[in-house]
Scaffold this active site. Structure first.
Site, PDB file in Angstrom:
ATOM      1  CD  GLU A  69      -1.742  -2.405   1.279  1.00  0.00           C
ATOM      2  OE1 GLU A  69      -2.548  -3.286   0.924  1.00  0.00           O
ATOM      3  OE2 GLU A  69      -0.630  -2.675   1.814  1.00  0.00           O
ATOM      4  CG  HIS A 138      -9.432  -7.293   7.266  1.00  0.00           C
ATOM      5  ND1 HIS A 138      -8.697  -7.920   8.242  1.00  0.00           N
ATOM      6  CD2 HIS A 138      -8.767  -7.511   6.102  1.00  0.00           C
ATOM      7  CE1 HIS A 138      -7.631  -8.494   7.695  1.00  0.00           C
ATOM      8  NE2 HIS A 138      -7.654  -8.266   6.397  1.00  0.00           N
TER       9      HIS A 138
END
Length: 337
Positions: A69, A138
């Site tokens: 990321e 998440h």
């Protein structure tokens, strides 16, 4: 909404389909637009939002990135600086923590640090929120992190129509915009105008008028607030529901005018209650002329002071639900019930 002057066809689309349509329009009409992210190509995205776009526009325009990321976001920032208009998708908003350097220290500040001589026109898409059993790493709602940073704009749509319009508005912006997309909304359907239109960044929407209490919400909390308002109506409580839509810049005027009318405010949001978006909404009212109109304390309904649990019952208990909103409104209005 800035729609074409002529009558526009409206169809029923899901939240995910509306975003995909916006992405396709952007790719069709501006060769500078590229999509980036992990598994957005052949796989179609972690939540199947990008779908078949790689087959329609090819791997040069729809780019799968490595599992980094920080690296992917950095490439997106660099691409924006060189004249492209990248849209970078995080698989989960939680993973943006790995890219904070590029988002907060680079994208948000470069225009300021270089005296306005550059722009950083990119959009970050962030699937967020709980309700899918994805557990603590998440399922977070981190939008308040980024709304704290000057140089970033943060939008959080609750309807398919706004998802499409806000994404296209974000793409028109010369500097970075983060769009948080609640995962539970991806399958939600609603009317969406065909063609290109934008929803102005920085404008809230009064989606239900009322006189007794203002409920300010965003994302999944908007349909929950509307459901609660319908139930409250049976008790004779007339709730006004405001969809914030944009967290930075916040539409303070709409909030102030609503609270001056209803004299009560509940802010409901999924992020952890402490220092969440509800704190900013509350301060907005406390620092405005609406404060003198208040007929009760400002109420914040936020997420629990805990990581999001995996257990489905505990997961539901960790974030506001419809009964919580109903109970808060009844308590605030007191003897009316």
């Amino acid at each position: 909404m800035n729609a074409p002057a002529a009558t526009v066809e409206t169809r029923e689309l899901s939240f995910a389909e509306a975003i995909r349509e916006a992405l396709a329009l952007a790719l069709e009409h501006d060769e500078r637009v590229i999509l980036m992210g992990e598994d957005i190509g052949v796989y179609g995205g972690a939540f199947q939002v990008t779908g078949d776009l790689i087959h329609r526009f090819g791997p040069e325009r729809v780019r799968d990135t490595p599992i980094s990321e920080l690296g992917g976001a950095g490439v997106a920032v660099g691409a924006a600086l060189t004249g492209l208009r990248p849209i970078y998708e995080f698989q989960f908003s939680d993973f943006s923590a790995l890219a904070m350097e590029q988002i907060v220290n680079q994208a948000a500040k470069l225009r300021y640090m270089l005296g306005g001589s550059v722009s950083v026109p990119l959009v970050f898409r962030l699937p967020s929120g709980s309700g899918t059993g994805a557990a603590a790493q998440h399922s977070q709602s981190l939008e308040a992190w980024f709304a704290h940073v000057p140089g970033l704009k943060v939008v959080e749509p609750s309807t398919p129509e706004d998802a499409k319009g806000l994404l296209l508005a974000a793409l028109d912006d010369p500097n970075p915009v983060l769009m948080f997309e609640h995962k539970l909304l991806y399958k939600a359907k609603g009317p969406v105008p065909a063609g290109r239109y934008t929803v102005p960044i920085g404008e809230a929407r009064v989606c239900r008028g009322g006189t007794d209490v203002t409920i300010a919400a965003a994302a999944i909390m908007v349909p929950r607030a509307l459901e609660a308002a319908a139930a409250l109506a049976d008790d004779g409580i007339d709730a006004e529901v405001i969809d914030l839509r944009t967290l930075r810049p916040l539409d303070r005027d709409t909030l102030v005018e609503s609270v001056k009318k209803t004299m009560r405010l509940i802010c409901v949001y999924e992020g952890v209650k402490t220092l969440g978006i509800g704190a900013e909404v509350s301060a907005t009212i406390a620092e405005s002329e609406a404060f003198d109109f208040l007929d009760g304390p400002i109420v914040r309904l936020g997420g629990a002071e805990s990581p999001v649990p995996y257990n489905p019952e505990l997961e539901r208990a960790a974030v506001p639900q419809v009964p919580d909103i109903i109970a808060a409104a009844r308590d605030l209005i007191g003897g009316r019930t």
